[in-house]
Design a protein around this motif. Structure first.
Motif, PDB file in Angstrom:
ATOM      1  N   LEU A 162      -5.758  10.626  -4.690  1.00 54.91           N
ATOM      2  CA  LEU A 162      -5.662  11.414  -5.850  1.00 54.91           C
ATOM      3  C   LEU A 162      -6.875  11.069  -6.590  1.00 54.91           C
ATOM      4  O   LEU A 162      -7.362   9.960  -7.171  1.00 54.91           O
ATOM      5  N   THR A 163      -6.804  12.262  -7.684  1.00 55.24           N
ATOM      6  CA  THR A 163      -8.207  12.590  -8.565  1.00 55.24           C
ATOM      7  C   THR A 163      -7.090  13.514  -9.721  1.00 55.24           C
ATOM      8  O   THR A 163      -6.098  14.023  -9.835  1.00 55.24           O
ATOM      9  N   MET A 164      -7.178  12.578 -10.985  1.00 57.90           N
ATOM     10  CA  MET A 164      -7.264  14.128 -12.279  1.00 57.90           C
ATOM     11  C   MET A 164      -7.947  14.968 -11.842  1.00 57.90           C
ATOM     12  O   MET A 164      -8.513  15.049 -11.151  1.00 57.90           O
TER      13      MET A 164
ATOM     14  N   ALA B  95       0.862  -0.958   0.335  1.00 54.78           N
ATOM     15  CA  ALA B  95       0.155  -0.129  -0.272  1.00 54.78           C
ATOM     16  C   ALA B  95       0.628   1.449   0.378  1.00 54.78           C
ATOM     17  O   ALA B  95       0.320   2.451  -0.271  1.00 54.78           O
ATOM     18  N   ASP B  96       2.229   0.958   0.617  1.00 54.84           N
ATOM     19  CA  ASP B  96       3.225   1.868   0.267  1.00 54.84           C
ATOM     20  C   ASP B  96       3.688   2.114  -0.566  1.00 54.84           C
ATOM     21  O   ASP B  96       5.438   3.165  -0.159  1.00 54.84           O
ATOM     22  N   GLN B  97       3.769   1.982  -1.882  1.00 55.06           N
ATOM     23  CA  GLN B  97       4.633   1.234  -2.751  1.00 55.06           C
ATOM     24  C   GLN B  97       4.970   2.352  -3.773  1.00 55.06           C
ATOM     25  O   GLN B  97       6.125   3.265  -4.341  1.00 55.06           O
ATOM     26  N   GLY B  98       3.370   2.591  -4.316  1.00 54.65           N
ATOM     27  CA  GLY B  98       3.778   3.151  -5.773  1.00 54.65           C
ATOM     28  C   GLY B  98       1.937   4.656  -6.179  1.00 54.65           C
ATOM     29  O   GLY B  98       1.495   4.065  -4.438  1.00 54.65           O
ATOM     30  N   VAL B  99       2.419   5.278  -6.151  1.00 50.23           N
ATOM     31  CA  VAL B  99       1.705   6.002  -6.862  1.00 50.23           C
ATOM     32  C   VAL B  99       0.725   5.514  -6.809  1.00 50.23           C
ATOM     33  O   VAL B  99      -1.060   5.938  -7.235  1.00 50.23           O
ATOM     34  N   SER B 100       0.957   4.616  -8.141  1.00 53.61           N
ATOM     35  CA  SER B 100      -0.564   3.984  -8.768  1.00 53.61           C
ATOM     36  C   SER B 100      -2.040   3.819  -7.652  1.00 53.61           C
ATOM     37  O   SER B 100      -3.066   3.710  -8.092  1.00 53.61           O
ATOM     38  N   ASN B 101      -1.257   3.610  -6.241  1.00 58.45           N
ATOM     39  CA  ASN B 101      -1.985   2.968  -5.352  1.00 58.45           C
ATOM     40  C   ASN B 101      -2.969   4.070  -5.153  1.00 58.45           C
ATOM     41  O   ASN B 101      -4.129   4.106  -4.611  1.00 58.45           O
ATOM     42  N   ASP B 102      -2.914   5.076  -5.057  1.00 57.11           N
ATOM     43  CA  ASP B 102      -3.493   6.355  -4.466  1.00 57.11           C
ATOM     44  C   ASP B 102      -3.853   7.007  -5.614  1.00 57.11           C
ATOM     45  O   ASP B 102      -5.209   7.789  -5.534  1.00 57.11           O
ATOM     46  N   PHE B 103      -4.731   6.165  -6.473  1.00 58.35           N
ATOM     47  CA  PHE B 103      -5.646   6.766  -7.798  1.00 58.35           C
ATOM     48  C   PHE B 103      -6.909   5.276  -7.512  1.00 58.35           C
ATOM     49  O   PHE B 103      -7.920   5.509  -8.847  1.00 58.35           O
ATOM     50  N   SER B 104      -5.953   4.056  -7.247  1.00 55.50           N
ATOM     51  CA  SER B 104      -6.800   2.764  -7.617  1.00 55.50           C
ATOM     52  C   SER B 104      -7.932   3.022  -6.145  1.00 55.50           C
ATOM     53  O   SER B 104      -8.481   4.128  -5.524  1.00 55.50           O
ATOM     54  N   ASN B 105      -8.833   2.314  -6.375  1.00 50.01           N
ATOM     55  CA  ASN B 105     -10.717   2.659  -5.601  1.00 50.01           C
ATOM     56  C   ASN B 105     -10.219   1.802  -4.378  1.00 50.01           C
ATOM     57  O   ASN B 105     -11.195   1.518  -3.576  1.00 50.01           O
ATOM     58  N   ARG B 106      -9.067   1.438  -3.634  1.00 50.40           N
ATOM     59  CA  ARG B 106      -8.430   0.977  -2.514  1.00 50.40           C
ATOM     60  C   ARG B 106      -7.508   1.887  -1.313  1.00 50.40           C
ATOM     61  O   ARG B 106      -7.436   1.815  -0.581  1.00 50.40           O
ATOM     62  N   SER B 107      -8.061   3.173  -2.553  1.00 47.25           N
ATOM     63  CA  SER B 107      -6.773   4.341  -1.704  1.00 47.25           C
ATOM     64  C   SER B 107      -7.322   5.058  -0.644  1.00 47.25           C
ATOM     65  O   SER B 107      -7.073   5.200   0.246  1.00 47.25           O
ATOM     66  N   PHE B 108      -8.720   4.271  -0.563  1.00 48.44           N
ATOM     67  CA  PHE B 108      -9.360   5.650   0.787  1.00 48.44           C
ATOM     68  C   PHE B 108      -9.509   4.571   2.163  1.00 48.44           C
ATOM     69  O   PHE B 108      -9.078   4.827   3.274  1.00 48.44           O
TER      70      PHE B 108
ATOM     71  N   TRP C 268      -8.457   8.679 -18.878  1.00 49.63           N
ATOM     72  CA  TRP C 268      -9.371   8.952 -17.999  1.00 49.63           C
ATOM     73  C   TRP C 268     -10.045   7.719 -17.689  1.00 49.63           C
ATOM     74  O   TRP C 268     -11.140   7.615 -18.886  1.00 49.63           O
ATOM     75  N   VAL C 269     -10.496   6.756 -16.683  1.00 51.42           N
ATOM     76  CA  VAL C 269     -11.313   5.736 -15.989  1.00 51.42           C
ATOM     77  C   VAL C 269     -11.821   6.580 -15.205  1.00 51.42           C
ATOM     78  O   VAL C 269     -11.036   7.150 -14.407  1.00 51.42           O
ATOM     79  N   VAL C 270     -13.365   6.561 -14.700  1.00 47.36           N
ATOM     80  CA  VAL C 270     -13.934   6.718 -13.392  1.00 47.36           C
ATOM     81  C   VAL C 270     -13.545   5.633 -12.661  1.00 47.36           C
ATOM     82  O   VAL C 270     -14.071   4.689 -12.250  1.00 47.36           O
ATOM     83  N   VAL C 271     -12.900   6.014 -11.378  1.00 46.21           N
ATOM     84  CA  VAL C 271     -12.739   5.435 -10.207  1.00 46.21           C
ATOM     85  C   VAL C 271     -13.804   4.972  -9.288  1.00 46.21           C
ATOM     86  O   VAL C 271     -13.886   3.734  -9.375  1.00 46.21           O
ATOM     87  N   ASP C 272     -14.204   5.637  -8.729  1.00 44.72           N
ATOM     88  CA  ASP C 272     -14.999   5.768  -7.791  1.00 44.72           C
ATOM     89  C   ASP C 272     -15.250   7.246  -7.777  1.00 44.72           C
ATOM     90  O   ASP C 272     -15.250   7.860  -7.932  1.00 44.72           O
ATOM     91  N   THR C 273     -16.746   7.473  -6.898  1.00 48.65           N
ATOM     92  CA  THR C 273     -16.851   8.984  -5.917  1.00 48.65           C
ATOM     93  C   THR C 273     -16.306   9.058  -4.507  1.00 48.65           C
ATOM     94  O   THR C 273     -16.315   7.503  -3.753  1.00 48.65           O
ATOM     95  N   ASN C 274     -16.009  10.241  -4.239  1.00 47.10           N
ATOM     96  CA  ASN C 274     -15.335  10.178  -2.441  1.00 47.10           C
ATOM     97  C   ASN C 274     -16.751  10.311  -1.749  1.00 47.10           C
ATOM     98  O   ASN C 274     -18.075  10.304  -2.043  1.00 47.10           O
ATOM     99  N   ARG C 275     -15.928  10.500  -1.100  1.00 48.81           N
ATOM    100  CA  ARG C 275     -17.135  10.374   0.176  1.00 48.81           C
ATOM    101  C   ARG C 275     -18.078  11.287   0.464  1.00 48.81           C
ATOM    102  O   ARG C 275     -19.096  11.830   1.396  1.00 48.81           O
ATOM    103  N   TYR C 276     -17.789  12.290  -0.606  1.00 49.13           N
ATOM    104  CA  TYR C 276     -18.491  13.373  -0.414  1.00 49.13           C
ATOM    105  C   TYR C 276     -19.840  13.564  -1.701  1.00 49.13           C
ATOM    106  O   TYR C 276     -19.756  15.003  -2.575  1.00 49.13           O
ATOM    107  N   GLY C 277     -18.918  13.105  -2.645  1.00 47.21           N
ATOM    108  CA  GLY C 277     -20.350  12.206  -3.754  1.00 47.21           C
ATOM    109  C   GLY C 277     -19.079  13.081  -5.240  1.00 47.21           C
ATOM    110  O   GLY C 277     -19.726  12.932  -6.770  1.00 47.21           O
ATOM    111  N   HIS C 278     -18.208  13.372  -4.796  1.00 50.71           N
ATOM    112  CA  HIS C 278     -17.116  14.354  -6.323  1.00 50.71           C
ATOM    113  C   HIS C 278     -16.588  12.512  -7.000  1.00 50.71           C
ATOM    114  O   HIS C 278     -15.824  12.394  -6.284  1.00 50.71           O
TER     115      HIS C 278
END
Length: 382
Positions: free
Chosen positions: A307-309, A279-292, A330-340
């Motif tokens: 992160l998001t674009m 989980a702490d290795q690559g910045v790709s994880n910060d865009f994944s649907n597991r980042s939260f 790009w692709v949509v990963v998810d929405t954050n906890r505030y609906g964005h």
């Protein structure tokens, strides 16, 4: 003063500072005063006591194999500083330049360190944020880049001392590693970066702050050194050519930049690979649907955030999402906890694994296009 190829050669000699010699003499004199000339020697100062924690055993590291291991460690250091965590160069520079946004925006009443970077608010005390577990990203990436510089210098000394039969391209590769760390420091930080050096088997040589131009010139000397040493490795040569072209572009020397990258083929690609399982290795994880899911754990460990674009952020932000440019698909990963919605660059894999490109043939062609544009006419479009 910018470092010349002559001074680089002096650094490659692996000199030992006088301070270390004086310390050894002082220790021997103390032994003689306490118990006579035969009471102790440099080899017996520690006696049978074990080495302190985290101190490598010189019998294991001061060998040809140990030198090659140090070389690989320097590559890992730049890999981590470049795109290895939320506080590495790629996400921090992206937040500052409106290419990226902090993926958890929308919360009221709480401001943590990635949001401060995204909003260009730099506190006087970078340790004071509402998220006290997270080191301030700016100070973290600064330390990571200097660590990459230092490890490249340490590995260079080890190779030149213990692995004299190894390919000169290994030392050239280390020159490119340090050169890219310099470039990122000059790109991201204001004038005044100190280019202190780590002297192999010795100590630090501290340096006063260098201007931005001086940091670029220092990197340029490193890339030139790499090109001289690496004739038996086309991959290292291309990496050094691209580093040199990037620096010359930064210095406004457009025609020289185009010439520097002219021999880089279109399909060249130098990328760092990252693992989805860490989980702490690559910045790709910060865009994944597991980042939260990972964000709280990673903050506690000192790194990482969702992160998001960005899209037309602020007054002059570019339309990375809405512009339809195939380079920013790009692709949509998810929405954050505030609906964005959160957008992930299509080139990054869903599970957070994969590669992040440091340099490529595409970059070489873009450097040539920029030089042609500066020269005038329509040749840049080709």
């Amino acid at each position: 003063m910018p470092m010349t190829n002559t001074s680089l050669a002096a650094r490659h000699s692996g000199r030992r500072p006088h301070d270390r010699a004086r310390a050894t003499i002082a220790a021997l004199l103390l032994c003689m005063l306490v118990g006579g000339a035969g009471a102790c020697s440099p080899d017996s100062l520690l006696g049978d006591k074990p080495l302190p924690p985290d101190v490598p055993d010189p019998t294991q590291t001061h060998t040809a194999a140990g030198a090659v291991a140090a070389y690989h460690g320097a590559l890992v250091a730049l890999r981590y500083a470049f795109a290895g965590r939320g506080e590495s160069f790629v996400p921090v520079s992206g937040l500052l330049t409106d290419e990226l946004r902090y993926g958890d925006l929308g919360q009221l009443g709480a401001v943590d360190s990635p949001m401060l970077v995204d909003s260009r608010f730099m506190p006087e005390d970078p340790g004071v944020t509402s998220d006290s577990l997270t080191p301030f990203p700016i100070t973290t990436v600064y330390g990571l880049l200097h660590k990459a510089r230092g490890q490249a210098e340490e590995a260079r000394g080890a190779l030149l001392t213990y692995a004299t039969d190894s390919s000169p391209a290994l030392v050239g590769h280390l020159d490119t590693i340090e050169g890219y760390a310099d470039v990122f420091l000059a790109d991201l930080f204001c004038s005044g970066v100190p280019l202190s050096t780590l002297d192999y088997n010795g100590d630090f040589t501290y340096a006063a702050g260098s201007s931005t131009e001086e940091v670029y010139e220092h990197a340029l000397a490193l890339f030139d050194s790499a090109l001289t040493l690496s004739s038996d490795s086309e991959a290292v040569m291309n990496l050094a050519r691209l580093g040199k072209g990037r620096v010359l572009l930064d210095l406004g020397r457009y025609a020289e930049a185009a010439q520097a990258v002219a021999d880089v083929p279109d399909d060249f690609r130098y990328a760092f690979e990252y693992d989805a399982t860490d989980a702490d290795q690559g910045v790709s994880n910060d865009f994944s649907n597991r980042s939260f899911v990972y964000s709280d754990m990673r903050r506690a460990a000192g790194g990482g955030f969702p992160l998001t674009m960005a899209d037309t952020e602020g007054v002059n932000g570019l339309p990375y999402v809405s512009g339809g440019d195939p380079r920013t698909s790009w692709v949509v990963v998810d929405t954050n906890r505030y609906g964005h919605p959160r957008w992930r660059p299509e080139g990054l894999l869903e599970d957070g694994s994969g590669s992040v490109v440091l340099a490529s043939g595409i970059e070489a062609r873009l450097i040539q296009a920029e030089a042609a544009l500066q020269a005038g006419g329509a040749d840049w479009l080709a």
